[in-house]
Design a protein around this motif. Structure first.
Motif, PDB file in Angstrom:
ATOM      1  N   LEU A 188      17.794 -23.868 -10.899  1.00  0.00           N
ATOM      2  CA  LEU A 188      16.694 -23.480 -10.014  1.00  0.00           C
ATOM      3  C   LEU A 188      15.495 -24.413 -10.161  1.00  0.00           C
ATOM      4  N   SER A 189      15.719 -25.572 -10.749  1.00  0.00           N
ATOM      5  CA  SER A 189      14.610 -26.507 -10.964  1.00  0.00           C
ATOM      6  C   SER A 189      14.085 -27.098  -9.660  1.00  0.00           C
ATOM      7  N   TRP A 190      14.834 -26.977  -8.575  1.00  0.00           N
ATOM      8  CA  TRP A 190      14.383 -27.519  -7.290  1.00  0.00           C
ATOM      9  C   TRP A 190      13.170 -26.768  -6.749  1.00  0.00           C
ATOM     10  N   ALA A 191      12.909 -25.555  -7.268  1.00  0.00           N
ATOM     11  CA  ALA A 191      11.846 -24.720  -6.715  1.00  0.00           C
ATOM     12  C   ALA A 191      10.475 -24.998  -7.321  1.00  0.00           C
ATOM     13  N   GLU A 192      10.377 -25.884  -8.309  1.00  0.00           N
ATOM     14  CA  GLU A 192       9.084 -26.141  -8.934  1.00  0.00           C
ATOM     15  C   GLU A 192       8.677 -27.596  -8.732  1.00  0.00           C
ATOM     16  N   LYS A 193       7.399 -27.849  -8.954  1.00  0.00           N
ATOM     17  CA  LYS A 193       6.806 -29.183  -8.870  1.00  0.00           C
ATOM     18  C   LYS A 193       7.159 -29.887  -7.548  1.00  0.00           C
ATOM     19  N   PRO A 194       6.646 -29.344  -6.446  1.00  0.00           N
ATOM     20  CA  PRO A 194       6.945 -29.994  -5.161  1.00  0.00           C
ATOM     21  C   PRO A 194       6.156 -31.297  -5.025  1.00  0.00           C
ATOM     22  N   LYS A 195       6.665 -32.168  -4.205  1.00  0.00           N
ATOM     23  CA  LYS A 195       5.937 -33.385  -3.874  1.00  0.00           C
ATOM     24  C   LYS A 195       4.747 -33.045  -2.992  1.00  0.00           C
ATOM     25  N   ALA A 196       3.759 -33.955  -2.987  1.00  0.00           N
ATOM     26  CA  ALA A 196       2.546 -33.700  -2.203  1.00  0.00           C
ATOM     27  C   ALA A 196       2.873 -33.549  -0.722  1.00  0.00           C
TER      28      ALA A 196
END
Length: 622
Positions: free
Chosen positions: A202-210
């Motif tokens: 589920l790491s895709w759900a955190e730290k989005p690009k600007a």
């Protein structure tokens, strides 16, 4: 060897056995003394010639037996017979003395003399073999087709007409697929925390690009929803999925104070203690905050009435109010749920002319009345004989009994009051003290009404035009703002899934962590996603809709409910409507979320605690 009628041919008398043993001992001694070479080579240790395997039994040649390396001859049981020492894995070649005697007699008459060995299976073996043949014959008979033996499968005409009775194997358990639940029931309670777990990352759900965060916020403001692909190979590299996830985290709030967490407000004094509150001692500042709050609340109700806002929450330090637009939860008009309430708040609403109902109290009342009616019906059936089946007579008798019971209750109350006043008569001051009749009745009524305070049963339902009167009541009511304590002078918190006047945009906090969970004797890597904040029903549905393709239809969620809002799923509207009667396409929510919220909730006064998706099918606990 002499025989006697009734004995088995292989049975030997004890005297004969002892004679045979002495004879065998002499033959063994002669064979050992006659072959010194065998004794020197170690062959004398093997079994001697013509030794029975057990006694009684046939004689075996030593050439057919395997030579053992033991020292001495094994002791034999002289009273054993073939039947109780039979081994199914072995067949014994024995002399059948009876058959041999008959055959010898016949051959003697014909002039032929010969000795014949026959292979005879003992009685136990013959019995087992007969049972096996019978079982095989029964199985072969049972497995016949209709064309082979029609007499075995005779059926009636009715059975032939009914296909279900004709061929039961046609409905196999494997052919009935398990039910697939693609949606979970609507939950109108506010969540403070949701923990998602999945075997996939589920790491895709955190730290989005600007850029992804900007696209998500822009899509939310414009109410544009881009559906992610149905099959996602790599969720971390799917830009549409990450943008949609950021869009689902957005909510709108008023007032917005960065150094204060304005949700939850009930029993949240600790989060406000020690924080700066300049309005607590400044009346002008409190007036300014309330004036801005009134404008925001009026703006929200206008959006709700125009079906541009599906719902919003008002969270004060004492209660929470949920306003829902027409068409949601199966209602044809605007509704409002208030929980928990007190007797003072309900009396104030009555004084303002607001009509409301207590759904849980009415439901309890209806269930009690139904039980009473059932008891009366049962009593009426029992009393049919006494009144001769005449309904008029039964009705008159029922009225008389009810009148008598009421009079008896009044007499009992009078007697109780007389007993209560007897001690005053003894003191001689009964004329100076007024009887507390009206006071006791009033205290009883107040005790019944105040017993609901701060409980889930105190939830209040307001419908139709009375919701507008409720808005004016909340704007002018001083009890919505605390007059003392850490929340003194602070207006209630307004939460909405869409923008409104004076609102500030906020996003839920999402954090992904990889943990190990114990499975059996080992550990398995499990990815978790924690979402915190005031999680609205539409936000929860949007997040789960994104996790469905991203996690290949396998994830679970632990839901933490704000306790005062768990009863918000109770809704007994008087104006029911179909889901397609009201158009909510412009409310700013995902179409799938709108369809879920349009159906009445089946959770009652409970809320979802656990949500699980396995192979694209939902299961839940409440």
């Amino acid at each position: 060897m002499s025989e006697q009628a009734g004995y088995s041919p292989s049975f030997k008398r004890p005297a004969e056995i002892m004679r045979m043993r002495r004879k065998r001992a002499r033959s063994e001694a002669g064979s050992l003394s006659g072959s010194p070479a065998a004794a020197s080579t170690g062959q004398g240790a093997s079994s001697p010639a013509w030794v029975r395997p057990f006694s009684p039994g046939p004689l075996f040649n030593s050439q057919n037996r395997s030579g053992g390396g033991g020292g001495g001859v094994k002791r034999r049981n002289p009273f054993a017979n073939i039947e109780n020492t039979y081994s199914p894995s072995k067949k014994l070649i024995i002399y059948n003395e009876e058959e041999e005697r008959v055959e010898a007699k016949e051959k003697k008459e014909t002039g032929q003399v010969s000795t014949k060995k026959t292979e005879v299976i003992p009685f136990a073996a013959r019995l087992v073999e007969a049972e096996n043949k019978e079982r095989q014959r029964f199985n072969s008979k049972k497995s016949l087709d209709y064309s082979e033996d029609d007499s075995l499968f005779e059926e009636d005409d009715e059975d032939l007409k009914n296909p279900l009775l004709k061929s039961p194997p046609a409905i196999a358990p494997a052919s009935i697929a398990p039910p697939v639940c693609t949606e979970y029931p609507a939950d109108w309670s506010l969540k403070t925390r949701v923990l998602f777990t999945s075997p996939l990352s589920l790491s895709w759900a955190e730290k989005p690009k600007a850029q992804e965060e900007a696209v998500g916020l822009s899509q939310h403001c414009r109410a544009q929803y881009i559906s992610p692909p149905h099959s996602i190979q790599d969720a971390k590299s799917c830009s549409e999925l990450r943008c949609s996830f950021q869009q689902s985290l957005v909510y709108w709030q008023h007032p917005s104070l960065p150094w204060l967490s304005l949700f939850p407000r009930i029993n949240a004094e600790r989060s406000f203690t020690g924080k700066s509150a300049p309005w607590s001692q400044d009346g002008a500042l409190q007036q300014s905050l309330m004036s801005e709050w009134s404008v925001s609340l009026s703006s929200l109700y206008s959006l709700l009435k125009a079906k541009l806002c599906p719902y919003f929450y008002l969270c004060s330090y004492q209660f929470t109010v949920l306003f829902k637009a027409a068409g949601l939860s199966g209602s044809n008009s605007i509704t409002a749920l208030i929980s928990p309430t007190t007797r003072g708040l309900r009396e104030a609403m009555k004084a303002e002319g607001i009509e409301f109902s207590l759904p849980l109290v009415e439901e309890l009342r209806r269930s009690r009345d139904l039980d009473i009616d059932n008891e009366l019906d049962c009593g009426k059936e029992k009393d049919d004989d006494c009144c001769g089946g005449k309904e008029e007579d039964c009705g008159e008798e029922k009225d008389q009994t009810e009148t008598k019971s009421a009079d008896e209750d009044d007499d009992d109350n009078d007697n109780d009051e007389d007993e209560d006043m007897s001690w005053l008569k003894e003191m001689g001051v009964q004329d100076k003290i007024k009887k507390p009749d009206s006071i006791s009745v009033q205290l009883r009524k107040e005790g019944q009404t105040t017993s609901l305070d701060h409980k889930p049963e105190s939830v209040v339902l307001v419908e139709g035009p009375d919701t507008f009167t409720l808005i004016n009541f909340l704007i002018n009511c001083k009890s919505v703002v605390a007059s003392a304590g850490s929340q003194a002078g602070l207006p209630p918190t307004l939460l909405s899934p869409v923008a409104f006047r004076g609102a500030a945009m906020h996003t839920l906090k999402a954090r992904s962590v990889n943990v190990k969970s114990q499975v059996g004797m080992g550990y398995q890597n499990v990815s978790s996603l924690e979402v915190t904040g005031p999680i609205l029903p539409s936000s929860l549905h949007a997040i789960t809709a994104l996790l469905r393709p991203a996690q290949k239809g396998n994830f679970s969620a632990s839901l933490y409910t704000h306790a005062p809002t768990a009863v918000m799923n109770v809704h007994k509207s008087k104006t029911q409507s179909s889901s397609s009667a009201v158009d909510l396409s412009s409310c700013g929510l995902l179409s799938a979320s709108v369809q879920q919220l349009q159906t009445p909730s089946t959770l009652g006064k409970t809320a979802l605690n656990h949500l699980n998706m396995n192979n694209y099918s939902y299961t839940w606990k409440n």
